[in-house]
Motif scaffolding. Structure first.
Motif: not given
Ligand code: SF4
Ligand code: SF4
Ligand code: SF4
Lengths: 168, 169
Positions: A41-47, A82-86
């Motif tokens: 699921k991870c995009w690697g956005c870095g948030a 976990a809260e911030v992950c889009p």
């Protein structure tokens, strides 16, 4: 206190000692343990990297890849990632039996392939992130595969052309 | 420098397995981990089931329960304390602070965890024979017990390095 009195209290109270590790640990619903990143699921956005207070999460580009590393040894189990992950890729588990004899065993990595700028060839965003962006708002390939620097240059060139054309 | 071979460590571990004397060393932690250590020592978790007993001097200790990110102020005392311990030196590093500096990983006033301290200890000729890292902030008493059992070789290590490539499609 007499021995009889102590015995009476002891018998009334019974055993209070937890038998852990021979019985399940006392985990309350609020307990937060190590986080788990779902690589599908991870995009690697870095948030999550930006928000992590102790930098337990890091995203390091190296060549064609960017590595999202989770070092549980520095995690403070706040759950903010976990809260911030889009992408909702991070799950807070109840895992606490994390002891290890080496620091390397405390690290987990998700490796992302980096997309390259179609003009200068510099690595830009991760491929997974590009896919997600294109899926949610279709934009022409000529935009999303161009790095911010080249985009700026291209815009400046176009503007100069316009201005030049206007003055003639 | 006196070398203690791994064979000797195995022998020492066998000898102390049912009677482990621990010394609690705080190198500038926020005290939450220390309270959890006390928690583990209370009758509620009762680590004396495993023969674990708190002692008041590093000279008597088999294992050091190490908490905190090693503040500059505490560094000389920490080195002195670990030096006072007899070989083999077994250390249980507790909490995010001890392992990687926690939220103080890059402040000017701390060393940022045990790794740097280990280098300084080596420079000072103090060898550490076995280290077990116990993550947590603060560490649960159960996690301390688990770490201790891992140090003594009674349980298998669960954590291992994971490396996965993100999905391609
Ligand atoms: S998708 Fe979620 S886990 Fe992946 S880098 Fe972004 S915030 Fe972190
Ligand atoms: S739980 Fe908190 S400290 Fe741990 S990785 Fe997530 S944001 Fe960082
Ligand atoms: S690991 Fe967390 S709870 Fe333990 S001393 Fe450091 S900040 Fe405090």
């Amino acid at each position: 206190m007499s021995v009889a009195k102590i015995l009476e209290i002891a018998l009334r109270t019974g055993r209070v000692t937890r038998r852990y590790p021979y019985e399940p640990p006392l985990l309350t619903p609020e307990f937060r343990g190590a986080v788990k990143i779902d690589p599908s699921k991870c995009w690697g956005c870095g948030a999550c990297v930006k928000v992590c207070p102790p930098n337990a999460l890091t995203l390091k580009p190296a060549g064609k890849e960017a590595t999202l590393e989770y070092f549980v040894g520095r995690c403070v189990f706040c759950g903010m990632c976990a809260e911030v992950c889009p992408a909702k890729a991070i799950e807070v588990t109840k895992e606490f039996e994390l002891s290890a004899t080496s620091l390397e065993d405390l690290k987990s990595r998700v490796i992302h392939r980096l997309a390259r700028c179609s003009i200068c060839g510099a690595p830009i965003w991760t491929e997974a992130e590009l896919r997600t962006v294109v899926k949610s708002s279709p934009i022409a390939e000529e935009y999303y595969l161009v790095c911010p620097k080249c985009r700026k240059e291209r815009f400046a060139k176009a503007a100069m052309l316009r201005l030049g054309a206007g003055s003639e | 420098m006196l070398e203690v071979s791994s064979v000797n460590i195995a022998k020492a571990l066998r000898a102390i397995k049912k009677s482990v004397w621990v010394y609690h060393l705080n190198s500038g932690s926020c005290n939450a981990c220390d309270i959890e250590v006390l928690d583990a020592l209370t009758p509620y978790f009762d680590v004396e089931r495993f023969g674990i007993k708190l002692v008041g001097s590093p000279r008597h200790a088999d294992v050091i329960l190490f908490t905190g990110p090693v503040t500059r102020e505490s560094l000389p005392k920490v080195v002195k304390t670990i030096k006072a311990m007899p070989r083999p030196r077994l250390i249980l590093v507790l909490g995010s602070c001890g392992i990687g500096g926690g939220i103080w990983w890059d402040t000017y006033s701390t060393l940022g965890g045990f790794k740097k301290l280990e280098e300084i200890l080596r420079e000072n000729g103090v060898e550490v024979d076995r280290v077990v890292y116990v993550p947590g902030c603060p560490v649960r008493p159960e996690a301390i017990i688990y770490g201790m059992l891992l140090l003594l070789g009674l349980v298998e290590q669960k954590s291992k390095r994971v490396e996965v490539v993100a999905s391609e499609g």
